[in-house]
Design an enzyme around this catalytic site. Structure first.
Site, PDB file in Angstrom:
ATOM      1  N   PHE A 122       0.861  -1.190   0.000  1.00 58.08           N
ATOM      2  CA  PHE A 122       0.000   0.000   0.000  1.00 58.08           C
ATOM      3  C   PHE A 122       0.892   1.233   0.000  1.00 58.08           C
ATOM      4  O   PHE A 122       1.701   1.424   0.904  1.00 58.08           O
ATOM      5  CB  PHE A 122      -0.932   0.034   1.213  1.00 58.08           C
ATOM      6  CG  PHE A 122      -1.868   1.213   1.170  1.00 58.08           C
ATOM      7  CD1 PHE A 122      -3.050   1.143   0.443  1.00 58.08           C
ATOM      8  CD2 PHE A 122      -1.561   2.404   1.809  1.00 58.08           C
ATOM      9  CE1 PHE A 122      -3.912   2.242   0.370  1.00 58.08           C
ATOM     10  CE2 PHE A 122      -2.410   3.510   1.742  1.00 58.08           C
ATOM     11  CZ  PHE A 122      -3.598   3.413   1.017  1.00 58.08           C
ATOM     12  N   ASP A 207       9.224   2.970   1.780  1.00 56.44           N
ATOM     13  CA  ASP A 207       8.032   3.662   2.256  1.00 56.44           C
ATOM     14  C   ASP A 207       7.913   3.371   3.751  1.00 56.44           C
ATOM     15  O   ASP A 207       7.502   2.286   4.155  1.00 56.44           O
ATOM     16  CB  ASP A 207       6.799   3.158   1.480  1.00 56.44           C
ATOM     17  CG  ASP A 207       5.493   3.774   1.984  1.00 56.44           C
ATOM     18  OD1 ASP A 207       5.485   4.361   3.084  1.00 56.44           O
ATOM     19  OD2 ASP A 207       4.478   3.645   1.272  1.00 56.44           O
ATOM     20  N   LYS A 236       2.003  10.241   8.029  1.00 55.16           N
ATOM     21  CA  LYS A 236       1.202   9.829   9.181  1.00 55.16           C
ATOM     22  C   LYS A 236       1.536  10.620  10.452  1.00 55.16           C
ATOM     23  O   LYS A 236       1.091  11.734  10.585  1.00 55.16           O
ATOM     24  CB  LYS A 236       1.329   8.318   9.385  1.00 55.16           C
ATOM     25  CG  LYS A 236       0.679   7.548   8.225  1.00 55.16           C
ATOM     26  CD  LYS A 236      -0.050   6.290   8.646  1.00 55.16           C
ATOM     27  CE  LYS A 236      -1.155   5.922   7.700  1.00 55.16           C
ATOM     28  NZ  LYS A 236      -0.746   5.274   6.460  1.00 55.16           N
TER      29      LYS A 236
HETATM   30  C1  LIG Z   1      -0.983   5.475   4.984  1.00 53.94           C
HETATM   31  C2  LIG Z   1       0.073   5.041   4.062  1.00 53.94           C
HETATM   32  C3  LIG Z   1       0.299   5.709   2.844  1.00 53.94           C
HETATM   33  C4  LIG Z   1      -0.578   6.837   2.346  1.00 53.94           C
HETATM   34  O1  LIG Z   1      -0.591   7.927   3.199  1.00 53.94           O
HETATM   35  P1  LIG Z   1      -1.770   9.026   3.051  1.00 53.94           P
HETATM   36  O2  LIG Z   1      -1.344  10.119   3.988  1.00 53.94           O
HETATM   37  O3  LIG Z   1      -3.052   8.361   3.443  1.00 53.94           O
HETATM   38  O4  LIG Z   1      -1.785   9.461   1.634  1.00 53.94           O
HETATM   39  C5  LIG Z   1       1.335   5.258   2.055  1.00 53.94           C
HETATM   40  N1  LIG Z   1       2.116   4.235   2.442  1.00 53.94           N
HETATM   41  C6  LIG Z   1       1.940   3.580   3.606  1.00 53.94           C
HETATM   42  C7  LIG Z   1       2.855   2.475   3.978  1.00 53.94           C
HETATM   43  C8  LIG Z   1       0.899   3.961   4.446  1.00 53.94           C
HETATM   44  O5  LIG Z   1       0.707   3.292   5.594  1.00 53.94           O
END
Ligand SMILES: *Cc1c(COP(=O)(O)O)cnc(C)c1O
Length: 379
Positions: A122, A207, A236
């Site tokens: 994700f 990420d 986050k």
């Molecule tokens: C939440 C998340 C995102 C996206 O972040 P948003 O602020 O919702 O756009 C991307 N990568 C990971 C691993 C996440 O947990």
């Protein structure tokens, strides 16, 4: 008028303090999801509130091309906590934008197009980041997405080595997959990704939007394996809930990152909240505390002999794979035990509490899990 994208829950939240949220009748909830890992230092930490308030009164906004002390302090503190060799920071407003920038920078710096992502990943919901995201349900209605993406099974070093080639601009990986079910990378996988990128000249992107900021027991999850990427993304909890994303990168990426930009980049109020958040994380040694509490949580779950399939994760990023769907369990926890947690897919209960929790909070959650799961196996 009402919002229409999110389905709303039957609890109206009005106030937050530390690991707790309070609804409109004053009922206290233990927030064990931290609203998607957004409050690492707890809700409304007084230092973060004070820093944002002061900055709000001083200057709410100035465009990023004018240097500003609040923004510079945020850059500096991020560079201080970043892995060795990652000295450049681009600020934006969310996780998906941080990844979008990472992929754009990698394409620009390498002059290549192909991007390799992993199954069950994700990375966000804009057209580029969504192309790197796995779940069909999130993608299908919005196609066509950005082109040039290929997917490999997560954790398979050989598949990665075979797929990453001289045309690859970037490999994007979560050190522990969050949304995909709390799947830690097998030992050696991050190292193998590093090697595949070194051999071909591709940029390695970690990420760390969910895994970063101390959650897994190190400041960044990649530190656990001692692997440094070329680009690292954060968001986050970075500004304790004010919108902030960061794309941190090595010089060779920053030097040829291309014409990117954003009006709100480096908003001083958000930067002040981020600097205060980073200070609390470092001064209170919250990554070490997360490691300790995570170990305790895993021990207690195992000691309880819960009717579960698996428990995985590191530090305070925990996934509990349950035998039936997690929906009913989450509902019971919220309504009967005043504990808020999260799903990760249909069968995994996801715990991402603020890093400030103590053993008493863990005991309360494990006790509630035991009661709730006992009850749901009987009925
Ligand atoms: C939440 C998340 C995102 C996206 O972040 P948003 O602020 O919702 O756009 C991307 N990568 C990971 C691993 C996440 O947990």
């Amino acid at each position: 008028m009402s919002g229409f994208v999110f389905s709303e829950k039957p609890i109206r939240i009005e106030r937050g303090e530390g690991p707790y949220l309070y609804d409109d009748s004053g009922t206290e909830y233990l927030d064990f999801g931290a609203s998607y890992a957004v409050t690492p230092v707890g809700h409304c930490h007084p230092d973060v509130v004070a820093a944002a308030k002061d900055q709000l009164e001083e200057l709410m906004f100035v465009q990023a091309s004018y240097p500003n002390d609040a923004r510079d302090a945020c850059y500096e503190k991020l560079a201080d906590v970043a892995p060795e060799g990652i000295d450049n920071v681009w600020l934006c407003n969310s996780g998906t934008e941080a990844n979008e920038a990472a992929l754009k920078f990698a394409r620009s710096a390498t002059g290549r197009q192909k991007i390799v992502a992993t199954q069950r990943a994700f990375h966000g919901r804009t057209m580029g980041a969504l192309a790197a995201t796995w779940k069909q349900k999130y993608k299908k209605p919005f196609e066509p997405l950005a082109a040039g993406f290929e997917t490999v099974p997560y954790g398979d070093s050989e598949a990665l080595a075979e797929t990453v080639d001289e045309e690859t601009a970037a490999v994007i990986v979560e050190p522990i997959q969050g949304e995909g079910g709390i799947n830690p990378a097998p030992e050696g996988y991050l190292e193998a990704a590093r090697e595949a990128c070194d051999e071909t000249g591709a940029a390695l992107v970690f990420d760390e939007i969910q895994t970063g900021l101390g959650r897994t027991g190190d400041f960044w999850a990649c530190e656990h394996e001692g692997v440094v990427p070329d680009i690292l993304t954060s968001a986050k909890g970075l500004a304790s809930g004010l919108p902030l994303g960061g794309t941190l990168c090595r010089d060779w990426i920053a030097e040829d990152a291309g014409p990117h930009g954003s009006t709100f980049s480096g908003n001083p109020v958000v930067c002040a909240a981020a600097a205060a958040t980073l200070d609390v994380l470092v001064e209170d040694d919250l990554p070490a505390h997360a490691a300790e509490m995570g170990e305790y949580l895993h021990e207690e779950i195992e000691a309880e002999d819960l009717p579960i399939r698996d428990v995985r994760g590191r530090g305070l990023m925990t996934g509990i794979e349950v035998k039936r769907g997690s929906n009913r369990l989450l509902r019971d926890l919220a309504l009967n035990h005043r504990i808020l947690a999260l799903p990760a897919g249909r069968s995994v209960l996801r715990l991402l509490p603020p890093l400030v929790i103590d053993e008493e909070h863990v005991d309360r959650v494990v006790g509630a899990l035991s009661e709730t799961m006992g009850a749901s196996t009987e009925s």
